[in-house]
Design a protein around this motif. Sequence first.
Motif, PDB file in Angstrom:
ATOM      1  N   ASP A  37       0.840  -1.194   0.000  1.00 44.01           N
ATOM      2  CA  ASP A  37       0.000   0.000   0.000  1.00 44.01           C
ATOM      3  C   ASP A  37       0.878   1.248   0.000  1.00 44.01           C
ATOM      4  N   ALA A  38       0.335   2.314  -0.532  1.00 50.31           N
ATOM      5  CA  ALA A  38       1.063   3.577  -0.511  1.00 50.31           C
ATOM      6  C   ALA A  38       1.114   4.143   0.905  1.00 50.31           C
ATOM      7  N   VAL A  39       0.095   3.833   1.712  1.00 50.26           N
ATOM      8  CA  VAL A  39      -0.012   4.381   3.066  1.00 50.26           C
ATOM      9  C   VAL A  39      -0.431   3.266   4.023  1.00 50.26           C
ATOM     10  N   PRO A  40       0.264   3.123   5.148  1.00 48.35           N
ATOM     11  CA  PRO A  40      -0.183   2.119   6.117  1.00 48.35           C
ATOM     12  C   PRO A  40      -1.484   2.555   6.791  1.00 48.35           C
ATOM     13  N   ALA A  41      -2.230   1.590   7.249  1.00 47.46           N
ATOM     14  CA  ALA A  41      -3.457   1.883   7.994  1.00 47.46           C
ATOM     15  C   ALA A  41      -3.098   2.207   9.441  1.00 47.46           C
ATOM     16  N   ARG A  42      -3.947   2.957  10.095  1.00 50.95           N
ATOM     17  CA  ARG A  42      -3.758   3.281  11.510  1.00 50.95           C
ATOM     18  C   ARG A  42      -3.594   1.983  12.313  1.00 50.95           C
ATOM     19  N   LEU A  90       5.858  11.375  20.075  1.00 50.90           N
ATOM     20  CA  LEU A  90       4.926  11.090  18.976  1.00 50.90           C
ATOM     21  C   LEU A  90       3.583  11.772  19.189  1.00 50.90           C
ATOM     22  N   PHE A  91       2.909  12.004  18.081  1.00 53.66           N
ATOM     23  CA  PHE A  91       1.534  12.485  18.134  1.00 53.66           C
ATOM     24  C   PHE A  91       0.783  11.912  16.941  1.00 53.66           C
ATOM     25  N   MET A  92      -0.534  11.900  17.058  1.00 52.53           N
ATOM     26  CA  MET A  92      -1.384  11.499  15.946  1.00 52.53           C
ATOM     27  C   MET A  92      -2.443  12.571  15.756  1.00 52.53           C
ATOM     28  N   LEU A  93      -2.590  12.983  14.508  1.00 52.72           N
ATOM     29  CA  LEU A  93      -3.582  13.993  14.148  1.00 52.72           C
ATOM     30  C   LEU A  93      -4.665  13.351  13.295  1.00 52.72           C
ATOM     31  N   GLN A  94      -5.873  13.872  13.432  1.00 56.00           N
ATOM     32  CA  GLN A  94      -6.963  13.472  12.560  1.00 56.00           C
ATOM     33  C   GLN A  94      -7.469  14.714  11.849  1.00 56.00           C
ATOM     34  N   ARG A  95      -7.601  14.621  10.548  1.00 59.12           N
ATOM     35  CA  ARG A  95      -8.086  15.747   9.744  1.00 59.12           C
ATOM     36  C   ARG A  95      -9.611  15.795   9.821  1.00 59.12           C
ATOM     37  N   HIS A  96     -10.130  16.913  10.306  1.00 58.05           N
ATOM     38  CA  HIS A  96     -11.581  17.137  10.272  1.00 58.05           C
ATOM     39  C   HIS A  96     -11.943  17.946   9.028  1.00 58.05           C
ATOM     40  N   GLU A 143      15.392  24.675  18.880  1.00 50.23           N
ATOM     41  CA  GLU A 143      14.949  24.250  17.555  1.00 50.23           C
ATOM     42  C   GLU A 143      14.291  22.881  17.680  1.00 50.23           C
ATOM     43  N   VAL A 144      13.210  22.674  16.948  1.00 53.16           N
ATOM     44  CA  VAL A 144      12.533  21.385  16.926  1.00 53.16           C
ATOM     45  C   VAL A 144      12.376  20.931  15.479  1.00 53.16           C
ATOM     46  N   GLU A 145      12.414  19.622  15.313  1.00 55.04           N
ATOM     47  CA  GLU A 145      12.130  19.015  14.018  1.00 55.04           C
ATOM     48  C   GLU A 145      10.788  18.312  14.135  1.00 55.04           C
ATOM     49  N   LEU A 146       9.948  18.496  13.151  1.00 55.82           N
ATOM     50  CA  LEU A 146       8.656  17.825  13.103  1.00 55.82           C
ATOM     51  C   LEU A 146       8.621  16.943  11.870  1.00 55.82           C
ATOM     52  N   VAL A 147       8.121  15.724  12.045  1.00 52.50           N
ATOM     53  CA  VAL A 147       7.976  14.785  10.934  1.00 52.50           C
ATOM     54  C   VAL A 147       6.510  14.402  10.856  1.00 52.50           C
ATOM     55  N   PHE A 148       5.997  14.316   9.647  1.00 54.71           N
ATOM     56  CA  PHE A 148       4.594  13.992   9.409  1.00 54.71           C
ATOM     57  C   PHE A 148       4.509  12.820   8.442  1.00 54.71           C
ATOM     58  N   THR A 149       3.869  11.718   8.862  1.00 52.30           N
ATOM     59  CA  THR A 149       3.684  10.561   7.994  1.00 52.30           C
ATOM     60  C   THR A 149       2.184  10.272   7.884  1.00 52.30           C
ATOM     61  N   PRO A 150       1.665  10.078   6.681  1.00 52.14           N
ATOM     62  CA  PRO A 150       0.227   9.867   6.504  1.00 52.14           C
ATOM     63  C   PRO A 150      -0.214   8.452   6.865  1.00 52.14           C
ATOM     64  N   LEU A 151      -1.442   8.353   7.359  1.00 53.42           N
ATOM     65  CA  LEU A 151      -2.046   7.061   7.693  1.00 53.42           C
ATOM     66  C   LEU A 151      -3.468   7.018   7.153  1.00 53.42           C
ATOM     67  N   ALA A 152      -3.933   5.818   6.883  1.00 55.78           N
ATOM     68  CA  ALA A 152      -5.318   5.616   6.445  1.00 55.78           C
ATOM     69  C   ALA A 152      -6.166   5.189   7.641  1.00 55.78           C
ATOM     70  N   ARG A 203      -5.248  10.801   8.546  1.00 61.90           N
ATOM     71  CA  ARG A 203      -4.518  10.834   9.819  1.00 61.90           C
ATOM     72  C   ARG A 203      -3.045  11.047   9.544  1.00 61.90           C
ATOM     73  N   VAL A 204      -2.391  11.619  10.527  1.00 60.15           N
ATOM     74  CA  VAL A 204      -0.959  11.853  10.440  1.00 60.15           C
ATOM     75  C   VAL A 204      -0.321  11.345  11.720  1.00 60.15           C
ATOM     76  N   LEU A 205       0.658  10.477  11.571  1.00 58.25           N
ATOM     77  CA  LEU A 205       1.500  10.075  12.687  1.00 58.25           C
ATOM     78  C   LEU A 205       2.714  10.983  12.620  1.00 58.25           C
ATOM     79  N   GLY A 206       2.953  11.732  13.695  1.00 59.52           N
ATOM     80  CA  GLY A 206       4.021  12.714  13.666  1.00 59.52           C
ATOM     81  C   GLY A 206       4.979  12.600  14.828  1.00 59.52           C
TER      82      GLY A 206
END
Length: 183
Positions: A20-25, A40-46, A114-123, A131-134
């Motif tokens: 898959d292009a994107v892993p599932a949650r 870590l954090f997880m975001l949900q797009r509303h 300084e902080v680095e943020l990483v964003f990875t998409p999830l289904a 969703r974003v796992l960050g």
Amino acid sequence: MMHAHSRTLVSYWDARRRDDAVPARADISASELKEILGNLFMLQRHDSSHHVFRLAGTRLCEIQNRELREQNFLSLWRGYDRAQMKLLLESVLANRAPANAYAIAETLGGDKIEVELVFTPLASKGGDVDRVLGLYQPLQSPDRFGRRPVIRHDLTRMTLPVTKNWALPATPPPPVPKAANDI
């Protein structure tokens, strides 16, 4: 160059993609990310203006000096930076590829790191990429902050998603030189 924890998250995300292009949650296991769990954090797009924290690691909440669950990630940003972060998150979801950003986190007392943020998409369960796992990775020790919360983030740079496969395009082979008698 990405922080080692950032590379850990991207490698973990990449390994969970399978075909898959994107892993599932459901493919993500916190127990496999113990080393970086607190950041870590997880975001949900509303909608495009509301990317809400579903989960936020304890270290991230300590740095912010508040619980972030159910709060809009974009509320950590102001003005132009907020608009850029909104576009970055939307781009991560639309392109189904990770991205990262760097920012200066500042406390009320004027301390900065300084902080680095990483964003990875999830289904999600339904298959929507919403969703974003960050990762929120301080690049210096936030211990000097004491109990003073971060009051603002100033974006310094970001890297947009490259492709759906999180890989740079292949370089085409050089042209084969023609033999002298072919001219």
